[in-house]
Design a protein around this motif. Structure first.
Motif, short mmCIF file in Angstrom:
data_model
loop_
_atom_site.label_atom_id
_atom_site.label_comp_id
_atom_site.label_asym_id
_atom_site.label_seq_id
_atom_site.Cartn_x
_atom_site.Cartn_y
_atom_site.Cartn_z
N LEU A 118 -24.21 0.59 -37.12
CA LEU A 118 -24.18 1.78 -37.48
C LEU A 118 -23.14 2.88 -36.72
CD1 LEU A 118 -28.09 3.00 -37.07
CD2 LEU A 118 -26.62 3.72 -39.10
N ALA A 119 -22.13 3.73 -37.22
CA ALA A 119 -21.02 4.38 -36.41
C ALA A 119 -22.20 5.61 -35.78
CB ALA A 119 -20.40 5.35 -37.46
N PRO A 120 -21.22 6.65 -34.16
CA PRO A 120 -21.52 6.92 -33.42
C PRO A 120 -22.48 7.61 -35.01
CG PRO A 120 -19.32 5.92 -32.23
CD PRO A 120 -19.72 5.66 -34.48
N GLY A 121 -23.03 8.42 -33.85
CA GLY A 121 -24.16 9.78 -34.40
C GLY A 121 -24.87 9.22 -36.19
N GLY A 122 -24.57 7.88 -36.40
CA GLY A 122 -25.64 7.93 -37.55
C GLY A 122 -26.72 6.75 -37.47
N VAL A 123 -27.64 7.37 -38.45
CA VAL A 123 -29.18 7.55 -37.78
C VAL A 123 -29.84 5.69 -38.86
CG1 VAL A 123 -29.97 8.52 -39.87
CG2 VAL A 123 -31.29 8.63 -38.33
N LEU A 124 -30.56 5.24 -37.95
CA LEU A 124 -31.60 4.56 -38.39
C LEU A 124 -32.55 4.37 -38.75
CD1 LEU A 124 -32.48 0.96 -38.90
CD2 LEU A 124 -32.72 1.43 -36.84
N ALA A 155 -47.52 2.65 -33.67
CA ALA A 155 -45.88 3.77 -34.40
C ALA A 155 -45.69 3.20 -32.09
CB ALA A 155 -46.17 5.29 -34.42
N ALA A 156 -46.68 3.36 -31.00
CA ALA A 156 -45.31 3.27 -29.97
C ALA A 156 -44.87 1.75 -30.42
CB ALA A 156 -46.45 3.02 -29.34
N GLU A 157 -44.79 0.79 -30.81
CA GLU A 157 -44.78 -0.21 -30.51
C GLU A 157 -43.05 -0.82 -31.88
OE1 GLU A 157 -47.55 -4.06 -30.83
OE2 GLU A 157 -47.29 -3.11 -32.67
N LEU A 158 -43.26 0.69 -32.87
CA LEU A 158 -42.08 0.53 -33.13
C LEU A 158 -40.88 1.27 -32.36
CD1 LEU A 158 -43.24 1.37 -36.50
CD2 LEU A 158 -41.23 -0.55 -36.57
N GLU A 159 -41.23 2.63 -31.62
CA GLU A 159 -40.50 3.43 -30.90
C GLU A 159 -39.52 2.81 -30.27
OE1 GLU A 159 -42.75 7.74 -31.44
OE2 GLU A 159 -43.25 5.93 -29.94
N ALA A 164 -34.90 -0.66 -28.02
CA ALA A 164 -34.38 -0.54 -26.76
C ALA A 164 -33.62 -1.43 -27.38
CB ALA A 164 -35.96 -2.77 -27.47
N ALA A 165 -33.06 -1.04 -28.99
CA ALA A 165 -31.62 -1.14 -29.75
C ALA A 165 -30.61 -0.84 -30.07
CB ALA A 165 -32.42 -1.44 -31.20
N GLY A 166 -31.03 -0.27 -28.54
CA GLY A 166 -30.08 1.22 -28.09
C GLY A 166 -29.79 2.30 -28.57
N LEU A 167 -30.67 2.56 -29.58
CA LEU A 167 -30.28 4.06 -30.25
C LEU A 167 -31.21 4.56 -29.51
CD1 LEU A 167 -31.14 2.36 -33.87
CD2 LEU A 167 -29.06 3.20 -33.06
N ASP A 168 -31.00 6.04 -30.03
CA ASP A 168 -31.49 7.09 -29.24
C ASP A 168 -33.13 7.73 -29.92
OD1 ASP A 168 -32.09 9.90 -27.86
OD2 ASP A 168 -30.64 10.68 -29.03
N LEU A 169 -33.90 7.37 -29.80
CA LEU A 169 -35.48 7.66 -30.39
C LEU A 169 -35.35 9.38 -30.92
CD1 LEU A 169 -37.81 6.17 -31.13
CD2 LEU A 169 -38.66 7.12 -29.71
N VAL A 180 -40.01 6.27 -38.20
CA VAL A 180 -39.52 6.65 -36.49
C VAL A 180 -38.00 6.40 -37.26
CG1 VAL A 180 -38.77 5.68 -34.26
CG2 VAL A 180 -41.21 6.17 -35.19
N ALA A 181 -37.22 7.20 -35.91
CA ALA A 181 -35.40 6.93 -36.29
C ALA A 181 -34.77 7.08 -35.17
CB ALA A 181 -34.85 8.43 -37.12
N GLY A 182 -33.77 6.57 -34.97
CA GLY A 182 -33.33 6.70 -34.17
C GLY A 182 -31.38 6.12 -34.59
N VAL A 183 -31.12 7.40 -33.57
CA VAL A 183 -29.62 7.84 -33.35
C VAL A 183 -28.33 6.82 -32.71
CG1 VAL A 183 -27.95 9.58 -33.39
CG2 VAL A 183 -30.24 10.11 -34.94
N ALA A 184 -27.38 6.73 -32.75
CA ALA A 184 -26.00 6.10 -32.70
C ALA A 184 -25.48 6.43 -31.06
CB ALA A 184 -25.64 5.15 -33.46
N THR A 185 -25.76 6.01 -30.17
CA THR A 185 -24.79 7.31 -29.59
C THR A 185 -23.32 6.20 -29.29
OG1 THR A 185 -25.51 5.90 -27.85
CG2 THR A 185 -26.85 7.68 -27.91
#
Length: 187
Positions: A118-124, A155-159, A164-169, A180-185
């Motif tokens: 993911l590029a910074p600001g990208g989303v998983l 859901a809590a385990e996914l979060e 843990a992958a370093g994404l902003d939940l 659930v999404a995570g944004v790359a910082t």
């Protein structure tokens, strides 16, 4: 090769006929939390491309049979495991997984790989069946009965795994199908 991959190779010709159409509303809500334009999108574990075609994504999957189906939909495909994506660091604006994370070997490693590309600001965005629901428990039992090597999550385990992958939940939707999404910082 895991049993799941062999099974999906065999199941590929009938997959789209037996699976319900993709509901991409939660996926689009997940994409909306991105902090950049979404031009380069990957669907990891995308199988036949039933979801990828609704958003114009490249399908990444280890199953040759599923990728053949995706190519019949004129989708770009890459044969690869989620544990070792062949994409360079920061090369994707969005990565998503719909109803497939439970099949991935070493899901924590897979999520780290998706975060890496993911590029910074990208989303998983991950949509997965919540094993704490009644339907989730039934699906888990069904997949065990057919000998899939599946591991379902709450859901809590996914979060926790996404953080843990370093994404902003960024929680999106909860229920049998949790998104659930995570944004790359980073800069």
């Amino acid at each position: 090769m895991r049993w799941d991959v062999r099974a999906f190779d065999l199941f590929a010709p009938m997959y789209d006929l037996l699976m319900p159409p993709a509901d991409d509303l939660a996926l689009r809500k997940g994409f909306a939390v991105a902090e950049r334009d979404l031009d380069r999108i990957l669907e990891v574990g995308g199988g036949s491309g039933r979801v990828a075609r609704t958003v114009g994504a490249t399908v990444v999957d280890p199953s040759r049979g599923m990728l053949r189906r995706a190519r019949t939909k004129q989708l770009e495909t890459v044969q690869a495991s989620a544990t070792d994506l062949p994409h360079p660091d920061g090369s994707a604006d969005a990565v998503f997984v719909v109803d497939a994370l439970h099949h991935f070997p070493d899901p924590e490693r897979c999520l780290e790989e998706m975060a890496r590309v993911l590029a910074p600001g990208g989303v998983l965005v991950v949509t997965e069946f919540d094993r704490s629901t009644r339907l989730g428990r039934a699906l888990e039992a069904a997949e065990t009965a057919v000998r899939f090597d599946s591991t379902f999550y709450t859901a809590a385990e996914l979060e926790t795994m996404i953080e843990a992958a370093g994404l902003d939940l960024r929680p999106i939707e909860y229920g049998f199908e949790t998104t659930v999404a995570g944004v790359a910082t980073g800069a």
